[in-house]
Each structure stands twice: as structure tokens, then as C-alpha cells.
Design a protein around this motif. Structure first.
Motif, short mmCIF file in Angstrom:
data_model
loop_
_atom_site.label_atom_id
_atom_site.label_comp_id
_atom_site.label_asym_id
_atom_site.label_seq_id
_atom_site.Cartn_x
_atom_site.Cartn_y
_atom_site.Cartn_z
N ASN A 170 0.84 -1.19 0.00
CA ASN A 170 0.00 0.00 0.00
C ASN A 170 0.88 1.24 0.00
O ASN A 170 1.34 1.68 1.05
CB ASN A 170 -0.93 -0.01 1.22
N PHE A 172 0.09 4.23 -0.49
CA PHE A 172 -0.66 5.48 -0.33
C PHE A 172 -0.91 5.89 1.11
O PHE A 172 -1.65 6.83 1.36
CB PHE A 172 -2.00 5.35 -1.07
N ILE A 173 -0.34 5.19 2.07
CA ILE A 173 -0.61 5.52 3.47
C ILE A 173 0.70 5.63 4.26
O ILE A 173 1.72 5.12 3.83
CB ILE A 173 -1.52 4.45 4.13
N PRO A 174 0.64 6.31 5.42
CA PRO A 174 1.85 6.43 6.25
C PRO A 174 2.28 5.07 6.81
O PRO A 174 1.44 4.17 6.86
CB PRO A 174 1.41 7.35 7.40
N PRO A 175 3.51 4.94 7.22
CA PRO A 175 4.65 5.86 7.04
C PRO A 175 5.22 5.71 5.63
O PRO A 175 5.78 4.68 5.30
CB PRO A 175 5.65 5.38 8.09
N ASP A 177 7.74 6.93 3.91
CA ASP A 177 9.17 6.67 3.71
C ASP A 177 9.51 5.20 3.91
O ASP A 177 10.46 4.68 3.36
CB ASP A 177 10.01 7.49 4.70
N TRP A 178 8.72 4.56 4.74
CA TRP A 178 8.99 3.17 5.10
C TRP A 178 8.43 2.19 4.07
O TRP A 178 8.89 1.06 3.97
CB TRP A 178 8.41 2.93 6.49
N ARG A 179 7.43 2.62 3.30
CA ARG A 179 6.71 1.69 2.42
C ARG A 179 7.62 0.95 1.42
O ARG A 179 7.48 -0.26 1.26
CB ARG A 179 5.55 2.40 1.71
N GLN A 197 -2.88 -1.96 -3.10
CA GLN A 197 -4.19 -1.43 -2.73
C GLN A 197 -4.69 -0.55 -3.88
O GLN A 197 -3.92 -0.19 -4.77
CB GLN A 197 -4.02 -0.61 -1.43
N PRO A 244 -10.47 0.19 5.36
CA PRO A 244 -9.11 0.46 5.85
C PRO A 244 -8.09 0.57 4.72
O PRO A 244 -8.07 -0.26 3.81
CB PRO A 244 -8.80 -0.75 6.74
N GLY A 245 -7.27 1.63 4.77
CA GLY A 245 -6.15 1.74 3.85
C GLY A 245 -6.46 2.28 2.47
O GLY A 245 -5.59 2.28 1.61
N HIS A 247 -7.06 5.29 -0.03
CA HIS A 247 -6.85 6.73 -0.12
C HIS A 247 -7.42 7.22 -1.44
O HIS A 247 -7.02 6.77 -2.51
CB HIS A 247 -5.34 7.04 -0.03
N GLY B 84 -1.53 -2.66 6.04
CA GLY B 84 -1.98 -1.76 4.98
C GLY B 84 -3.20 -0.95 5.37
O GLY B 84 -3.87 -0.39 4.50
N GLY B 85 -3.50 -0.88 6.66
CA GLY B 85 -4.72 -0.19 7.06
C GLY B 85 -4.49 1.10 7.82
O GLY B 85 -5.43 1.68 8.35
N VAL B 86 -3.22 1.56 7.87
CA VAL B 86 -2.90 2.78 8.62
C VAL B 86 -3.69 3.97 8.05
O VAL B 86 -3.81 4.12 6.84
CB VAL B 86 -1.39 3.08 8.56
N GLN B 88 -4.76 7.92 7.20
CA GLN B 88 -3.98 9.02 6.62
C GLN B 88 -3.32 9.89 7.68
O GLN B 88 -2.27 10.47 7.44
CB GLN B 88 -4.86 9.89 5.70
N GLU B 93 -5.67 1.44 12.40
CA GLU B 93 -6.93 1.03 11.78
C GLU B 93 -7.91 0.52 12.84
O GLU B 93 -9.11 0.79 12.79
CB GLU B 93 -6.62 -0.10 10.78
N VAL B 103 4.36 3.56 12.75
CA VAL B 103 4.72 4.92 12.32
C VAL B 103 5.72 5.48 13.33
O VAL B 103 6.76 6.05 12.97
CB VAL B 103 3.46 5.82 12.24
N PHE B 106 9.13 3.56 13.20
CA PHE B 106 9.96 3.98 12.08
C PHE B 106 10.65 5.30 12.37
O PHE B 106 11.86 5.45 12.17
CB PHE B 106 9.11 4.07 10.81
N ILE B 164 17.26 5.64 3.33
CA ILE B 164 16.99 6.15 4.67
C ILE B 164 18.35 6.33 5.34
O ILE B 164 19.18 5.42 5.34
CB ILE B 164 16.16 5.16 5.50
#
Lengths: 346, 170
Positions: A170, A172-175, A177-179, A197, A244-245, A247, B84-86, B88, B93, B103, B106, B164
Motif C-alpha cells: 500500500n 498510499f498511506i503512512p509511514p 518513507d517506510w513503504r 491497494q 481500511p487503507g 486513499h 496496509g490499514g494505517v 492518513q 486502523e 509509524v 519507524f 533512509i
């Protein structure tokens, strides 16, 4: 590139299509709330000519439907290439490894490993959440079974499951930078392909794919971008607030809002078609994954509109329900037979 | 005590010295009997770690590899990164009022010099048999490093993070 040249991991059609360099199309089948196999075949038949693989969801949104192993078993009997979704929410490691073997025995050659939506997202929030493994451990477990030919415990398998392993992403969601790093971890754990997603924000995907290319990950894994039609601005708002998830940027919602009533559905399909054409241009994208709950017809239309037909392989038209292998009339007849048998004994 | 979590660097050095101390005490544990020491340690460990990290006593602590943030406080018990449910806004979730622990993990890991890049390690499945026991004692006995036989040889693979900037590259 590594992903094209690596030795075949499965005998599956999806792997072959991707490795041949075709822009792949997979789609999701809405699982029926029914015990009737005909409902699975009706939904699959609409996707027959437009998709290279059919995802059988595993209690998506934590709602109970026909099981993914059941759906996949039905689909393999009719020459479809199903993608078995396994979520970590409902099963522990013992059940999951058994399901992998069972599905592979039924001819399933693709498995998508997911964490799964939480039980609170569904209509039975009282249920116990399992999450014995997480999706990366699940991927690795499946890979251990396939490549080392053993269970997680080390006990040997007589025939390992030859499966092409998938994971979700996914972007499109935080974090954020980590994705891409999480993607790298999933590849390391065993992912051969990725289904993302829903993508409604192409610039965000472009940015993500740039990082993916910088890390060289696009050479190791096949990326299928998730897309789907929106029925109206209300559906869009519902989705971004409740699923969930997901965007969805305001620009898409506004565009649907401005569309006159009666044309919203067509506009939603058009947006989806446009997104497919845009993501197709991004380097490192190998296909799209269409998700449209109970809208299989829309999927067929969108794939045609996006110019993705004909597919490299078309599943032959047949009605498996007519074969006496497992037709309902045969089952009913046998029920009658036992009736008389037991009566005679009494 | 939770404010301490936002000082991952301090926590990291605290972890380092605790680890050193516990390892030094290892032979002594052996003499007394690890089971006995485990019984003594459980409660103090639970109290101190719960106050700081909301520790769930999984008995196989990986805090230092997850940005000094306990992964078992994730409602889905994920040990390898966020689902995948975090939302915005970076919230969970399952619990909309709680910030996603991944979050936070990290963000914190990027401040950690020694174990920050461990975020990229693939954590093996949890050994549920260790739940409730002392992770410190398990560290000395090596029980926390026990992985399923099938997993052996694959548990140490580290993917090097690119893009990073961890304080010191590993």
C-alpha cells in the motif's frame, strides 16, 4: 532482469504471462454468501476473457463469505488460474500450512499472503483475532515449504507446493518513507509478485515507484497496481472513510460529484480506465489488479476500454455444473439413494 | 514513563548496558537455576517494561530492532512492519485514537545509531510458549533465539536499507 530469468517457481499461467513480458490483468471475484458452486462460476464467467488470474478473497473486510480455498478448488476445475488469498487474521500456522498444501493439490498455483483486515472492520467484531504469523512470516513460511520442501517445523513434505507467491503493498498511506523498505522486506521474505491497494492517486504512485526503482526492487518483483471503478461520489466517500487503507484524493470525489446523475457510473469507469492507462506508462509496473465488489461486468468493460484485450490466454467456455463430477442433481439423487438404502436395512 | 519512548537514543544505550549487565550475570543465573531466576524476574520486568513500553510479556524481546517500540502493542501483533490499514493521519486502523505503533517505530529507529537499521531484519514467528516468561532470562539461555527448524538459515537475512539515513550505517 532477475524476475524474468529466474527459474519457474510454478507451472502457473500467471507466472508465465508475467515472465513473457505481457502487461498482466488480474481481477477479484466477489465471493458468494452461498453454498452453491454455480454462483462462483457465474461471477468467474464474466471475468473469463478479461483476466489472467482471479483472486479469491479470504474474508475481505472481515466479512464471512465462501472460503478462498473452496472458491479456488471450484475455479481450477474449470481451467481458471486462481490466486488464493490467505489472511493471517483467522488461522494459525498449523491451519495455514495445511491450506497451502490442500490448495496446491487442487491445482492452485498462486498464493497472495496478507495480514488481513482486523475483525473490527467486519460484521462479527466479537470474533477472536488470531494473527499467529504476520504476512512477512507467512510469505517466508510458504517459501520454506516450496523451496526447502519442509514444514515450518522442519518435517519433510513428500511433494512441495509449487506456487507463485504474492504479497500486498500500500504505497498510499503512512509511514510513506517506510513503504518501499517494507516492499524490500516482502521480496526478501519470498514475494514474486505484488498486488497493491486501490490506486486513485497516480502522482503518489509515481513517487513510490521512483523509490522502488532506485532500490532496484522493480527488477526482482512483478508489480500489479490495484484499480477499481467508483460508482458515485458517495461510494468514494464511503470507501475512503470506512475501508481500511484506501486513499482517494478530493479531485476524484469532486469530479464524480460534478457529474450529472445517471452518468456517474460511466464516469467512474472512465476514471478507472484513465488510471490504468497512466500507470501502464510507469516504469516497473507489470500489470493491473482490478477490484470491484459485485461489479464484475464493470471490470470486463474497463479492461476492454483500456485496450487490454485480447488476453494472451482465454479460458475455454464451459459450464462445469453440467459435468456429473459434482453437479447438484447428482448429489440430490444420491441423497435419495441413501434414503431407500437405510430404509431397506431398517 | 512513556515519555521516555520519545528518546530512543537514550533508551538504546539503556538497552545496551542492560544487555551487557544481564549477559555478565548469565553464569550466576545458571548457578541459581534459570527457572528460579525467571520467577524472580517476571514481575519486576513486567512492571518496568510495562511502564515504559506497555510490554505484553511475549518473552522474546525485539524492542531494539523495532525502534524501541513494542511490536506486540500493535493490535495485530505485527513484528515486521505496519499493515496496509494505517489511516492518513498515521493512526491505527483498529484503534482510531492510537497512533500506529509502526509509524512511531519507524520515526524512532531513524534516530538510533546501533540498532536502527535492524528494522529491516525479518523477525521470525513468535514462540507462543515463551509468553509470560522473562525475556532477560530467555536472552541469557538463548531461548529467545530459538526459531522453528524449517526457519533455520533464513532468520538472519538483513536487507540493507537504501534511501533512509540511519545515524551510522551498519
Amino acid at each position: 532482469m532477475e524476475k524474468y530469468t529466474s527459474p519457474a517457481k510454478s507451472a502457473g499461467r500467471l507466472e508465465q504471462i508475467l515472465k513473457a513480458g505481457h502487461f498482466a490483468v488480474t481481477s477479484e471475484l466477489s465471493p458468494p454468501d452461498s453454498a452453491d458452486p454455480a454462483e462462483v462460476y457465474e461471477a468467474a464467467n464474466i471475468l473469463r476473457e478479461v483476466s489472467d488470474g482471479i483472486n479469491a478473497t479470504d474474508g475481505s473486510g472481515a466479512h464471512c463469505h465462501m472460503s478462498s480455498v473452496g472458491i479456488c478448488s471450484l475455479l481450477t476445475r474449470a481451467d481458471y488460474a486462481p490466486i488464493l488469498q490467505i489472511s493471517c487474521r483467522d488461522k494459525n500456522r498449523i491451519a495455514i500450512q495445511g491450506d497451502i498444501l490442500g490448495a496446491a493439490a487442487m491445482g492452485v498455483m498462486n498464493i497472495l499472503c496478507l495480514t488481513g483486515d482486523d475483525v473490527t472492520a467486519g460484521d462479527q467484531p466479537q470474533a477472536k483475532r488470531v494473527f499467529d504469523l504476520d504476512c512477512i512470516q507467512l510469505l517466508r513460511t510458504a517459501r520454506i515449504m516450496r523451496d526447502k520442501g519442509v514444514f515450518l517445523s522442519g518435517r519433510e513434505l513428500t511433494t512441495p507446493p509449487k506456487v507463485f507467491l504474492g504479497a500486498a503493498a500500500n504505497p498510499f498511506i503512512p509511514p510513506k518513507d517506510w513503504r518501499p523498505l517494507r516492499l524490500a522486506k516482502k521480496i526478501e521474505a519470498g514475494a514474486d509478485f505484488i498486488q497493491t491497494q486501490y490506486c486513485y492517486d497516480v502522482p503518489m504512485l509515481v513517487e513510490y515507484m521512483k523509490r522502488v526503482r532506485d532500490m532496484g526492487l522493480h527488477e526482482k518483483v512483478f508489480m500489479l497496481i490495484g484499480v477499481g471503478p467508483l460508482r458515485s461520489h458517495r461510494a468514494a466517500e464511503f470507501m475512503r472513510n470506512n475501508v481500511p487503507g484506501v486513499h482517494i484524493p478530493d479531485s476524484i470525489v469532486d469530479r464524480l460529484k460534478k457529474t450529472p446523475k445517471g452518468k456517474k457510473r460511466a464516469e467512474g469507469n472512465k476514471i478507472c480506465t484513465e488510471i490504468i492507462q497512466q500507470v501502464r506508462e510507469i516504469e516497473g509496473v507489470d500489470g493491473v489488479h482490478l477490484m470491484a465488489y459485485r461489479q464484475e461486468e464493470a471490470v470486463a468493460q474497463i479492461v476492454a476500454d483500456a485496450g487490454l484485450l485480447p488476453r494472451p490466454y482465454t479460458v475455454p467456455e464451459m459450464n462445469p455444473m453440467e459435468s456429473d463430477y459434482f453437479a447438484m442433481p447428482a448429489i440430490e439423487a444420491s441423497m435419495g439413494k441413501y434414503d431407500t438404502m437405510f430404509k431397506a436395512q431398517a | 514513563m512513556r515519555w521516555l519512548q520519545n528518546h530512543p537514543k537514550t533508551l538504546e544505550s539503556m538497552y545496551g548496558s542492560t544487555k551487557w549487565l544481564i549477559k555478565k550475570m548469565g553464569p550466576m543465573f545458571e548457578k541459581i537455576g534459570n527457572e528460579k531466576v525467571d520467577r524472580w524476574f517476571r514481575k519486576p520486568e513486567e512492571w518496568s517494561k510495562q511502564a515504559m513500553f506497555d510490554c505484553q510479556m511475549c518473552g522474546q524481546c525485539v524492542l531494539h530492532s523495532t525502534g524501541m517500540t513494542c511490536p506486540m502493542t500493535c493490535p495485530k501483533n505485527l513484528r515486521n512492519g505496519p499493515c496496509g490499514g494505517v489511516r492518513q493521519n498515521g493512526h491505527c486502523e483498529v484503534k482510531p485514537d492510537m497512533k500506529c505503533i509502526w509509524v512511531e517505530a519507524f520515526e524512532r529507529s531513524t534516530q538510533m545509531g546501533t540498532w536502527g537499521a535492524d528494522m529491516m531484519m525479518i523477525q521470525p514467528p513468535v514462540n507462543r510458549q515463551l509468553e509470560g516468561s522473562s525475556a532477560w532470562v530467555n536472552m541469557v539461555t538463548g531461548a529467545d533465539q530459538d526459531v522453528p527448524t524449517g526457519w533455520i538459515g533464513l532468520n538472519t537475512i538483513t536487507v540493507l536499507p537504501k534511501g533512509i539515513d540511519y545515524p551510522t550505517a551498519k
